[in-house]
Design a protein around this motif. Structure first.
Motif, PDB file in Angstrom:
ATOM      1  N   UNK A 190       0.773  -1.192   0.012  1.00 27.11           N
ATOM      2  CA  UNK A 190      -0.070  -0.118   0.035  1.00 27.11           C
ATOM      3  C   UNK A 190       1.048   1.399   0.176  1.00 27.11           C
ATOM      4  N   UNK A 191       2.234   1.121   0.488  1.00 29.96           N
ATOM      5  CA  UNK A 191       3.011   2.214   0.379  1.00 29.96           C
ATOM      6  C   UNK A 191       4.267   1.959  -0.696  1.00 29.96           C
ATOM      7  N   UNK A 192       5.335   1.439  -0.382  1.00 26.88           N
ATOM      8  CA  UNK A 192       6.226   1.250  -1.152  1.00 26.88           C
ATOM      9  C   UNK A 192       6.550  -0.128  -1.266  1.00 26.88           C
ATOM     10  N   UNK A 243       6.547   3.183  -6.013  1.00 23.21           N
ATOM     11  CA  UNK A 243       5.862   3.946  -4.948  1.00 23.21           C
ATOM     12  C   UNK A 243       4.313   4.164  -5.213  1.00 23.21           C
ATOM     13  N   UNK A 244       3.543   3.662  -4.311  1.00 23.43           N
ATOM     14  CA  UNK A 244       2.163   3.893  -4.407  1.00 23.43           C
ATOM     15  C   UNK A 244       1.840   5.263  -3.632  1.00 23.43           C
ATOM     16  N   UNK A 272       1.562   3.757 -10.531  1.00 24.71           N
ATOM     17  CA  UNK A 272       2.780   3.393  -9.581  1.00 24.71           C
ATOM     18  C   UNK A 272       3.779   4.443 -10.116  1.00 24.71           C
ATOM     19  N   UNK A 273       4.755   4.935  -9.193  1.00 23.48           N
ATOM     20  CA  UNK A 273       5.848   5.482  -9.649  1.00 23.48           C
ATOM     21  C   UNK A 273       6.942   4.709  -9.593  1.00 23.48           C
ATOM     22  N   UNK A 274       7.679   4.314 -10.508  1.00 22.32           N
ATOM     23  CA  UNK A 274       9.045   3.497 -10.474  1.00 22.32           C
ATOM     24  C   UNK A 274       9.956   4.691 -10.597  1.00 22.32           C
ATOM     25  N   UNK A 275      10.689   4.488  -9.237  1.00 18.46           N
ATOM     26  CA  UNK A 275      11.757   5.281  -8.630  1.00 18.46           C
ATOM     27  C   UNK A 275      13.228   4.740  -9.077  1.00 18.46           C
ATOM     28  N   UNK A 305      13.135  -8.409  -1.260  1.00 16.36           N
ATOM     29  CA  UNK A 305      12.532  -7.355  -1.918  1.00 16.36           C
ATOM     30  C   UNK A 305      11.613  -6.650  -0.798  1.00 16.36           C
ATOM     31  N   UNK A 306      11.605  -5.490  -0.536  1.00 16.23           N
ATOM     32  CA  UNK A 306      10.769  -4.840   0.584  1.00 16.23           C
ATOM     33  C   UNK A 306       9.444  -4.660   0.320  1.00 16.23           C
ATOM     34  N   UNK A 307       8.475  -5.154   1.051  1.00 14.29           N
ATOM     35  CA  UNK A 307       7.162  -4.927   0.603  1.00 14.29           C
ATOM     36  C   UNK A 307       6.517  -3.991   2.047  1.00 14.29           C
TER      37      UNK A 307
END
Length: 292
Positions: A134-136, A195-196, A217-220, A266-268
């Motif tokens: 829901x966050x990143x 990033x959501x 979603x923003x791919x940073x 992977x951090x969820x």
């Protein structure tokens, strides 16, 4: 007399390194008990919040409240995703990224009073290899830090900072192939965050323009940079200017594939999850109701 709403407070006793022994008493003092009938349950093992969320649906609760950090929010939100049951948040984590973005007060009493209003909004949900966020979600440096932090016995911002410094000392960038809405990119990157919402937590903004209800979603992509510029990169995070750095590229998308050379963490929403070389990432628009 109208029927009170039954709400379940799911409490993570170790999140953020904060004691919560007086929390129930505070709820009973601040919550509008004419409108709400509270129940309290404490998590004691991994995925317990998810299990309690599923049980809350079966038992007919009107709302569930995450008392913890982004990891607790993730488990509860994943459990009730796609239902009409709203998720409330009492921020008690190390970073509280989602709560800060939603404007939920970090003060316990103020956050409880926010629940009294019972106003809800629908937010988007990201999905990476079947896991919701829901966050990143991210891989590379921040995933390695989350992995180290999870194994550490010091919680809260100080523990997270210590983990970051330990990982930084020998971390090497990786090469990633990204497919974003049909367009391919090949990048050598320090990390890739999807990033959501705009920030990790503690007001560190990796995607300043991200929105939790825009269907994107923003791919940073944080490119390889000289190590002496690390303080400047941190400065960008805390001044909402990461998108102005020459070492940061942000690409919005809905259908995302990321290929890397080897499996790894992977951090969820801040929790490390071991995943393979290929990550498939999508978004479910307006799929979770949140009390805000």
């Amino acid at each position: 007399m109208r029927q009170r709403k039954r709400i379940l407070f799911v409490i993570n006793p170790i999140s953020g390194g904060k004691k919560k022994t007086a929390f129930n008493k505070q709820v009973l003092e601040v919550l509008d008990l004419e409108k709400f009938d509270p129940t309290f349950k404490i998590t004691d093992h991994a995925n317990h919040a998810f299990e309690l969320g599923r049980s809350a649906i079966e038992e007919g609760y009107d709302a569930v409240i995450a008392v913890g950090g982004d990891g607790t929010i993730n488990e509860l939100g994943s459990a009730i995703l796609g239902t009409d049951m709203p998720l409330g948040i009492i921020p008690e984590g190390s970073g509280n990224g989602l709560a800060l973005y939603l404007g939920i007060p970090l003060n316990e009493s103020a956050a409880i009073r926010r629940i009294n209003r019972f106003e809800t909004a629908e937010v988007d949900t990201g999905v990476v290899n079947g896991r919701h966020f829901f966050n990143i979600a991210g891989l590379g440096f921040d995933a390695s830090v989350s992995d180290r932090f999870a194994a550490d016995n010091i919680r809260g911002p100080i523990g997270y900072l210590r983990s970051a410094i330990n990982v930084l000392s020998d971390f090497q960038p990786s090469t990633y192939t990204l497919l974003i809405d049909g367009k391919e990119y090949k990048k050598e990157a320090f990390m890739v965050s999807v990033a959501n919402s705009p920030q990790y937590g503690n007001n560190a903004y990796i995607a300043p323009q991200a929105s939790i209800n825009d269907g994107l979603l923003d791919v940073c992509i944080v490119k390889k940079f000289p190590l002496y510029l690390f303080p400047k990169m941190v400065f960008h995070l805390f001044t909402k200017s990461a998108d102005q750095s020459e070492y940061v590229e942000i690409i919005p998308g809905k259908e995302i594939t990321i290929l890397r050379d080897e499996k790894g963490p992977v951090h969820v929403d801040g929790e490390p999850v071991e995943m393979g070389e290929k990550l498939e990432i999508t978004i479910k628009p307006r799929s979770l109701k949140v009390i805000c």
